[in-house]
Design a protein around this motif. Structure first.
Motif, mmCIF file in Angstrom:
data_model
loop_
_atom_site.group_PDB
_atom_site.id
_atom_site.type_symbol
_atom_site.label_atom_id
_atom_site.label_comp_id
_atom_site.label_asym_id
_atom_site.label_seq_id
_atom_site.Cartn_x
_atom_site.Cartn_y
_atom_site.Cartn_z
ATOM 1 N N GLU A 40 -1.340 4.814 -8.438
ATOM 2 C CA GLU A 40 -0.299 3.694 -8.655
ATOM 3 C C GLU A 40 1.048 3.951 -8.167
ATOM 4 N N VAL A 67 -6.757 5.469 -10.481
ATOM 5 C CA VAL A 67 -6.451 4.867 -9.068
ATOM 6 C C VAL A 67 -5.018 5.207 -8.929
ATOM 7 N N PRO A 99 0.988 -1.311 -0.294
ATOM 8 C CA PRO A 99 -0.011 -0.011 0.018
ATOM 9 C C PRO A 99 1.042 1.337 -0.211
ATOM 10 N N GLU A 155 -8.587 2.770 -1.163
ATOM 11 C CA GLU A 155 -7.901 2.979 -2.370
ATOM 12 C C GLU A 155 -7.974 4.649 -2.239
ATOM 13 N N HIS A 156 -6.802 5.071 -3.169
ATOM 14 C CA HIS A 156 -6.578 6.545 -3.674
ATOM 15 C C HIS A 156 -7.351 6.703 -4.653
#
Length: 246
Positions: free
Chosen positions: A224, A222, A71, A199-200
């Protein structure tokens, strides 16, 4: 008399069409060019400010390379006052020199219709670095059409958000079309009320179809990768970033 009236009506129609052509096409080109130049200027000023701040801080400890699947834990950007710029959006798919300043809020007068901004951050959504949804808005047509090419994004395309800390690199995942009332796309997990984000996410919103406000086109990406300012810009956009810093 009828013939003269007819000619006047035809002339008036041609003038109206020319005005609409200017307003929709030429005005977009002119305003978009101004926004592009302004974004470079804003980016240059912010970069200088950020570099000065970085120079006064202690040398950071070397960061370990992130293993695949680990993460990401990037710093959280801080939102300024409404109408102020806090970063830049860079999308190579929109053009090798595409960069737009991001303003806080989506007020048309001060942000979306601005000749120096054009892209706005929904204040009720997350900031880069926070788990959840960083949602941005811009016009598809008129006032520079900062998001005119959103429909051209392809799976895996990179989108970069630059802040004082560095570059947040997002990968495009897909499009969705909703009614103007579909505000659930702004939730921390889009379209999923009461679900905790894991998630971002980056969300781009604009009008659809072209020349209409009948619905909204939504692009999702998203996070990465994360590139600290101390390590320099990502290779894909390093030329643009270097050029804007001169």
């Amino acid at each position: 008399m009828t013939g003269i009236l007819g000619e006047l009506l035809i002339t008036a129609g041609v003038l109206v069409m020319l005005f609409l052509g200017w307003y929709v096409w030429l005005n977009d080109i002119v305003t978009g060019s101004v926004q592009q130049g302004a974004a470079v200027d804003v980016q240059r000023e912010l970069q200088q400010e950020w570099e000065d701040d970085l120079a006064t801080q202690p040398e950071p400890e070397p960061e370990e390379t992130t293993e695949p699947g680990t993460p990401l834990d990037p710093p959280v950007a801080v939102a300024p006052a409404a109408g102020e710029s806090w970063g830049a959006l860079i999308v190579p798919r929109f053009g090798e020199d595409y960069v737009r300043a991001i303003g806080e809020g989506v007020d048309p007068a001060t942000v979306l219709n601005s000749r120096t901004l054009g892209v706005g951050h929904y204040a009720e959504t997350q900031m880069p670095g926070e788990l959840g949804n960083v949602a941005l808005a811009a016009h598809r047509n008129t006032w520079g059409g900062a998001f005119s090419e959103v429909g051209e994004l392809q799976l895996g395309d990179n989108l970069y958000v630059e802040t004082r800390d560095g570059w947040y690199q997002y990968a495009f995942r897909g499009l969705e079309y909703v009614w103007p009332s579909g505000v659930e796309v702004l939730l921390p997990v889009p379209q999923a009320p009461q679900v905790e984000p894991g998630e971002h996410i980056l969300t781009l919103t604009t009008c659809n179809p072209r020349f209409s406000t009948a619905e909204r086109m939504i692009a999702y990406a998203v996070l990465e990768d994360w590139h600290p300012r101390s390590g320099g810009a990502p290779a894909e956009i390093s030329g643009l970033v270097e050029a804007s810093s001169r």
